[in-house]
Motif scaffolding. Structure first.
Motif, PDB file in Angstrom:
ATOM      1  N   CYS A 140       0.785  -1.357  -0.008  1.00 43.60           N
ATOM      2  CA  CYS A 140       0.058   0.104   0.031  1.00 43.60           C
ATOM      3  C   CYS A 140       0.871   1.253  -0.111  1.00 43.60           C
ATOM      4  N   CYS A 155      -1.359   6.286   2.760  1.00 46.48           N
ATOM      5  CA  CYS A 155      -2.676   5.754   1.870  1.00 46.48           C
ATOM      6  C   CYS A 155      -3.403   4.807   2.837  1.00 46.48           C
ATOM      7  N   TYR A 156      -4.509   4.568   2.574  1.00 45.58           N
ATOM      8  CA  TYR A 156      -5.150   3.440   3.244  1.00 45.58           C
ATOM      9  C   TYR A 156      -5.548   2.398   2.229  1.00 45.58           C
ATOM     10  N   CYS A 157      -5.422   1.194   2.379  1.00 42.22           N
ATOM     11  CA  CYS A 157      -5.789  -0.121   1.493  1.00 42.22           C
ATOM     12  C   CYS A 157      -6.964  -0.679   1.962  1.00 42.22           C
ATOM     13  N   PRO A 175      -4.884  -3.546  -2.452  1.00 43.14           N
ATOM     14  CA  PRO A 175      -4.746  -2.384  -3.460  1.00 43.14           C
ATOM     15  C   PRO A 175      -5.704  -2.549  -4.644  1.00 43.14           C
ATOM     16  N   LEU A 186      -8.250   2.013  -2.706  1.00 46.45           N
ATOM     17  CA  LEU A 186      -7.150   2.998  -2.077  1.00 46.45           C
ATOM     18  C   LEU A 186      -7.545   4.182  -1.649  1.00 46.45           C
ATOM     19  N   ALA A 196      -4.623  -1.191  -9.444  1.00 48.83           N
ATOM     20  CA  ALA A 196      -5.577  -0.677  -8.642  1.00 48.83           C
ATOM     21  C   ALA A 196      -6.986  -0.398  -9.283  1.00 48.83           C
TER      22      ALA A 196
END
Length: 390
Positions: free
Chosen positions: A33, A37-39, A43, A47, A66
């Motif tokens: 990731c 950022c947050y997945c 991914p 995201l 993605a």
């Protein structure tokens, strides 16, 4: 001891877990990731990058497989050309399967860029996103939009520009009209909350458009040309139009819109929420409940309509400036003639004092008892003298 009847002994590991283990062993590890950022769900699925003001350009390490990318609360300011396209295949990018020709995110289908302080979108800002189907630029203070900002987005079906165009003025509306021209696959278009006084013609002419959100704008109505553009030929379904919370002007120019709404009420789902903003006798009346005979043209409406909005405000400002100028000239005249005014006031005060002194002198004279005349003798009486001897 013999096993009980009806109960089977396990003969080996279950088939499904074994297949999952083999697939996991043979598959390549997923890309990590990106930083800040947050997945969610890996991914590939989603995201979300909410990095605050320190993020000034889209992250360069988004995994190439993605599908959904969301950037919220950043300070992107300017989306430059090819902002989401990668360099040509080089280094470990090529090992990860990045496509040649600068396409870094070939599978990205949804891109959300809300609340990022974006002011400028250059031509080709979304180059390298061939699969993009949904783009959301809402709640950004857009001031400039390139005529080719959406070029190459042949698969784009949803474009959201809600609360994003109010600061751009007529120039931004013209640029948007040019930018929408190549989006033939567009299905949903959001233009709510943008203070638009008219709709861009290219938005009404998209052949596959299914819904146009034009709520919370400054639309006084729709003209005959706009209504004709909403009709479709060749069996294509006509788009739905959302028009609530617009200041409709219920004059004679609104008759075509009223007739169109009554024949195609299902085309405007919020038609019953439409209200008149002017003229005053019809203010806040339901638009669909009006009789066409009441939609009259005022005496001056046939010439130039009535001054409303910015025009009326400008007339008030001009009137105020004229009054201020007259007051300034009056004060200047008084200042330049201050000596003469003082002399005139002094003469007037002396004349008044002389007049009051004259009145006071006459009053004193009239009130002196010595100046009162003697009473007259009664009639028929005989006057006596000292020599009469009586």
């Amino acid at each position: 001891m013999a096993p009980r009847s009806g109960r089977r002994e396990p003969r080996g590991p279950p088939l499904l877990p074994g297949l999952l283990l083999v697939a996991a062993a043979l598959s390549r590890p997923a890309a990590p990731c990106p930083f800040q950022c947050y997945c969610f769900g890996g991914p590939k699925l989603l995201l979300r990058c909410a990095s605050g003001a320190e993020l000034r350009q889209p992250p360069r390490d988004v995994p190439p497989d993605a599908r959904n990318l969301t950037i919220v609360g950043a300070n992107l300011t300017v989306l430059r050309a090819a902002a989401f396209a990668g360099e040509d295949a080089a280094g470990d990018r090529e090992e990860e399967g990045a496509a040649a020709g600068g396409v870094r995110l070939p599978f990205l289908t949804a891109l959300r860029l809300t609340h990022n302080n974006i002011e400028v979108v250059e031509d080709g800002a979304f180059d390298g996103l061939p699969s993009l189907a949904a783009l959301d630029l809402s709640h950004n203070p857009l001031r400039a939009l390139g005529a080719g900002a959406f070029r190459g987005l042949r698969a784009l079906r949803s474009l959201q520009l809600n609360h994003a165009l109010a600061r751009g003025g007529p120039a931004l509306l013209a640029a948007l009209n040019a930018a929408l021209a190549p989006l033939d696959e567009l299905r949903l278009l959001g233009l709510a909350g943008n203070a638009l006084s008219r709709l861009p013609p290219a938005a009404l002419l998209r052949p596959r458009l299914e819904q146009l959100d034009a709520r919370l704008n400054a639309l006084a109505g729709l003209g005959p040309d706009d209504l004709r553009a909403l009709e479709r030929e060749g069996g294509l379904p006509a788009p739905r139009l959302l028009l609530a919370d617009n200041p409709l002007r219920c004059g004679c120019a609104a008759r075509p819109l009223l007739a169109w709404l009554r024949n195609a009420t299902e085309r405007v789902p919020d038609a019953r929420r439409l209200r008149c903003a002017s003229p005053r006798p019809l203010q806040d009346r339901p638009f669909l409940g009006l009789d066409e005979a009441r939609l009259r043209c005022a005496d001056r409406d046939a010439q130039d309509a009535e001054l409303t909005g910015p025009e009326l405000e400008a007339s008030y400002v001009f009137f105020g400036l004229v009054l201020a100028l007259i007051g300034l000239i009056f004060l200047m005249v008084l200042y330049l003639n201050r000596r003469g005014i003082q002399r005139w006031m002094r003469n007037l005060r002396e004349a008044c004092r002389d007049q009051m002194e004259g009145y006071h002198y006459r009053y004193e004279q009239d009130s002196d008892p010595r100046r009162v005349p003697a009473p007259a003798a009664p009639a028929g009486s005989r006057a006596t003298s000292p020599s009469s001897g009586l």
